[in-house]
Design a protein around this motif. Structure first.
Motif, PDB file in Angstrom:
ATOM      1  N   CYS A 300      19.611  25.619 -15.278  1.00 38.94           N
ATOM      2  CA  CYS A 300      20.893  26.387 -14.947  1.00 38.94           C
ATOM      3  C   CYS A 300      22.120  25.323 -14.863  1.00 38.94           C
ATOM      4  O   CYS A 300      21.704  24.500 -13.883  1.00 38.94           O
ATOM      5  CB  CYS A 300      20.793  27.297 -13.715  1.00 38.94           C
ATOM      6  SG  CYS A 300      22.178  27.988 -12.923  1.00 38.94           S
ATOM      7  N   ARG A 302      25.009  26.663 -13.760  1.00 39.58           N
ATOM      8  CA  ARG A 302      25.887  27.296 -12.810  1.00 39.58           C
ATOM      9  C   ARG A 302      27.251  27.737 -13.408  1.00 39.58           C
ATOM     10  O   ARG A 302      28.348  27.470 -12.682  1.00 39.58           O
ATOM     11  CB  ARG A 302      25.948  26.496 -11.491  1.00 39.58           C
ATOM     12  CG  ARG A 302      24.754  26.433 -10.786  1.00 39.58           C
ATOM     13  CD  ARG A 302      24.572  25.831  -9.408  1.00 39.58           C
ATOM     14  NE  ARG A 302      23.506  25.575  -9.054  1.00 39.58           N
ATOM     15  CZ  ARG A 302      23.174  25.403  -7.879  1.00 39.58           C
ATOM     16  NH1 ARG A 302      24.317  25.022  -6.948  1.00 39.58           N
ATOM     17  NH2 ARG A 302      22.010  25.508  -7.342  1.00 39.58           N
ATOM     18  N   VAL A 304      27.630  30.780 -14.372  1.00 37.57           N
ATOM     19  CA  VAL A 304      27.601  32.099 -13.627  1.00 37.57           C
ATOM     20  C   VAL A 304      27.961  33.286 -14.780  1.00 37.57           C
ATOM     21  O   VAL A 304      28.641  34.319 -14.420  1.00 37.57           O
ATOM     22  CB  VAL A 304      28.735  32.531 -12.508  1.00 37.57           C
ATOM     23  CG1 VAL A 304      28.208  31.671 -11.207  1.00 37.57           C
ATOM     24  CG2 VAL A 304      30.009  32.370 -12.862  1.00 37.57           C
ATOM     25  N   MET A 332      17.436  33.372  -8.571  1.00 36.06           N
ATOM     26  CA  MET A 332      16.945  32.209  -8.868  1.00 36.06           C
ATOM     27  C   MET A 332      16.971  31.162  -7.820  1.00 36.06           C
ATOM     28  O   MET A 332      15.821  30.423  -7.396  1.00 36.06           O
ATOM     29  CB  MET A 332      17.175  31.796 -10.356  1.00 36.06           C
ATOM     30  CG  MET A 332      16.884  32.594 -11.303  1.00 36.06           C
ATOM     31  SD  MET A 332      16.836  31.627 -12.877  1.00 36.06           S
ATOM     32  CE  MET A 332      18.546  30.957 -12.818  1.00 36.06           C
ATOM     33  N   PRO A 361      23.649  30.149 -21.726  1.00 40.93           N
ATOM     34  CA  PRO A 361      23.957  28.925 -22.767  1.00 40.93           C
ATOM     35  C   PRO A 361      22.501  27.772 -22.459  1.00 40.93           C
ATOM     36  O   PRO A 361      22.451  27.355 -23.524  1.00 40.93           O
ATOM     37  CB  PRO A 361      25.216  28.202 -21.993  1.00 40.93           C
ATOM     38  CG  PRO A 361      25.298  28.664 -20.587  1.00 40.93           C
ATOM     39  CD  PRO A 361      24.772  30.101 -20.653  1.00 40.93           C
ATOM     40  N   MET A 362      21.966  28.106 -21.440  1.00 39.13           N
ATOM     41  CA  MET A 362      20.794  27.285 -21.236  1.00 39.13           C
ATOM     42  C   MET A 362      19.455  28.017 -21.883  1.00 39.13           C
ATOM     43  O   MET A 362      18.326  27.574 -21.666  1.00 39.13           O
ATOM     44  CB  MET A 362      20.515  26.855 -19.778  1.00 39.13           C
ATOM     45  CG  MET A 362      21.441  25.665 -19.533  1.00 39.13           C
ATOM     46  SD  MET A 362      21.749  24.222 -20.476  1.00 39.13           S
ATOM     47  CE  MET A 362      23.148  24.516 -21.325  1.00 39.13           C
TER      48      MET A 362
HETATM   49  S1  SF4 Z   1      24.312  32.016 -17.410  1.00 34.15           S
HETATM   50 FE1  SF4 Z   1      22.267  30.534 -17.362  1.00 34.15          FE
HETATM   51  S2  SF4 Z   1      23.199  28.474 -17.007  1.00 34.15           S
HETATM   52 FE2  SF4 Z   1      24.965  29.886 -16.471  1.00 34.15          FE
HETATM   53  S3  SF4 Z   1      24.835  30.450 -14.369  1.00 34.15           S
HETATM   54 FE3  SF4 Z   1      23.297  32.029 -15.520  1.00 34.15          FE
HETATM   55  S4  SF4 Z   1      21.441  31.107 -15.330  1.00 34.15           S
HETATM   56 FE4  SF4 Z   1      22.621  29.355 -14.968  1.00 34.15          FE
END
Ligand code: SF4
Length: 383
Positions: A300, A302, A304, A332, A361-362
């Protein structure tokens, strides 16, 4: 509170999501950059201990000091020893510092401590708790902020956001001017150079990294990436997927300040900080990296974005999680840093809509991780 939150959230999320879509359409390279960042993160995740050691060595090689804090308590003690007592401390934005309870700890030691990110500052002066990992005061309207400024700071500037932001800027400028220590987080840390990269818009992180004589970075070990190029890429991707692209500022902090202006010999310090400390925080991350399901959470960045599309977070706000870790990403991170017992009560609220996974994006399978937290929590409860 709930209806007000839902309205504030709806407006914020609609704006942010539209800006992300726009940036991704206009700048085609962002998606490819996100894929490369995922690869870089996976490389570190698969060799975490190696990269932690490499990062520590790299930081020492550029004149900084590096530490690995196994627990939140260790992190507080390490930073407490560096800071000492009776100092003025300015915080840039660091969710990891919030995670380990650093602000309260340093204040209890007898230091004057200020959050300088506007959202965190609003939360601090209101004795409140953050409602979002990037926009901590998202639950407050402009009227609420104006009232806080009037009652807690004696600043009566009306409720125009630009006037409120300027008033906070003036108030904090005086704190920066006399600060002994600046504490920031990191968007990414480059293992090859020991350089820390931060992305921001307000300019407060820039000030916190440069104005005080001592700069301390407090960040989770998952922020390590192999190279400085990866670190800058990650910061850019984070800003884009949060809906703030291009970011106003991108900072690289690599050791104490330096100059090569006399005979091209690089010496430290120069005009900025004379000390640079990197405190890498484990606090459950290395254990999570060994768990076949939880490990993916460590990818992640972050941004959001997952929170902006989550129907549960939209409905109940920070009750879905426990600040600073709120929303799907927060559930998480609660499990990583405080265990299944702490994350379980939030995980059971998950509706498994799956929107979060679609926009991450991940490409993290967030619903699977939350399901895993939920079933582990419930099976412990029923034993
Ligand atoms: S979208 Fe994915 S990378 Fe972005 S905060 Fe949520 S879990 Fe993390």
């Amino acid at each position: 509170m709930t209806e007000k939150w839902q309205e504030l959230f709806r407006r914020a999320a609609e704006g942010a999501l539209a800006r992300v879509d726009d940036a991704l359409k206009t700048h085609g390279y962002l998606r490819q950059l996100a894929e490369r960042v995922r690869e870089a993160r996976l490389e570190v995740l698969n060799n975490l201990d190696y990269y932690i050691e490499a990062t520590k060595k790299a930081v020492e090689s550029i004149g900084g000091r590096a530490y690995l804090a196994d627990t939140a308590e260790d992190a507080r003690e390490i930073v407490g020893k560096i800071v000492g007592r009776g100092k003025v401390v300015v915080f840039g934005k660091s969710n990891t510092a919030l995670e380990v309870g650093l602000r309260e700890y340093l204040a209890e030691m007898g230091n004057e401590v200020w959050e300088t990110d506007l959202g965190e500052f609003i939360v601090q002066i209101g004795d409140d708790r953050p409602s979002n990992m990037i926009a901590p005061a998202l639950h407050l309207s402009r009227g609420d902020v104006a009232k806080l400024f009037r009652e807690r700071l004696g600043l009566d500037v009306g409720d125009d956001p630009s006037k409120l932001a300027a008033a906070a800027g003036d108030f904090l400028r005086a704190k920066f001017a006399k600060a002994d220590v600046g504490i920031t987080g990191a968007n990414a840390i480059a293992a090859d150079t020991g350089a820390v990269v931060n992305v921001e818009n307000e300019g407060n992180i820039r000030k916190a990294t440069v104005m005080p004589p001592v700069h301390i970075v407090v960040a989770g070990v998952e922020k390590i990436v192999p190279t400085l190029v990866d670190a800058v890429s990650q910061a850019i991707v984070q800003a884009a997927y949060h809906g703030l692209f291009p970011p106003t500022y991108l900072e690289v902090s690599a050791g104490p300040s330096s100059t090569g202006d006399i005979e091209l010999v690089r010496v430290r310090p120069a005009q900025g900080p004379r000390e640079f400390h990197l405190v890498l925080v484990d606090n459950g991350r290395r254990a999570a990296a060994k768990d076949p399901v939880m490990r993916e959470a460590l990818l992640c960045i972050r941004c959001v974005r997952c929170g902006f599309v989550c129907p549960v977070y939209r409905a109940v706000g920070r009750e879905f999680g426990d600040p600073p870790y709120v929303g799907p990403v927060g559930v998480m991170w609660l499990a990583v840093t405080r265990g299944i017992e702490a994350a379980g009560p939030s995980a059971v609220k998950c509706a498994h809509a799956g929107n979060c996974r679609e926009v991450c994006p991940m490409k993290i399978n967030i619903p699977e991780i939350i399901h895993y937290i939920k079933s582990s929590y419930l099976s412990k409860k029923t034993k």
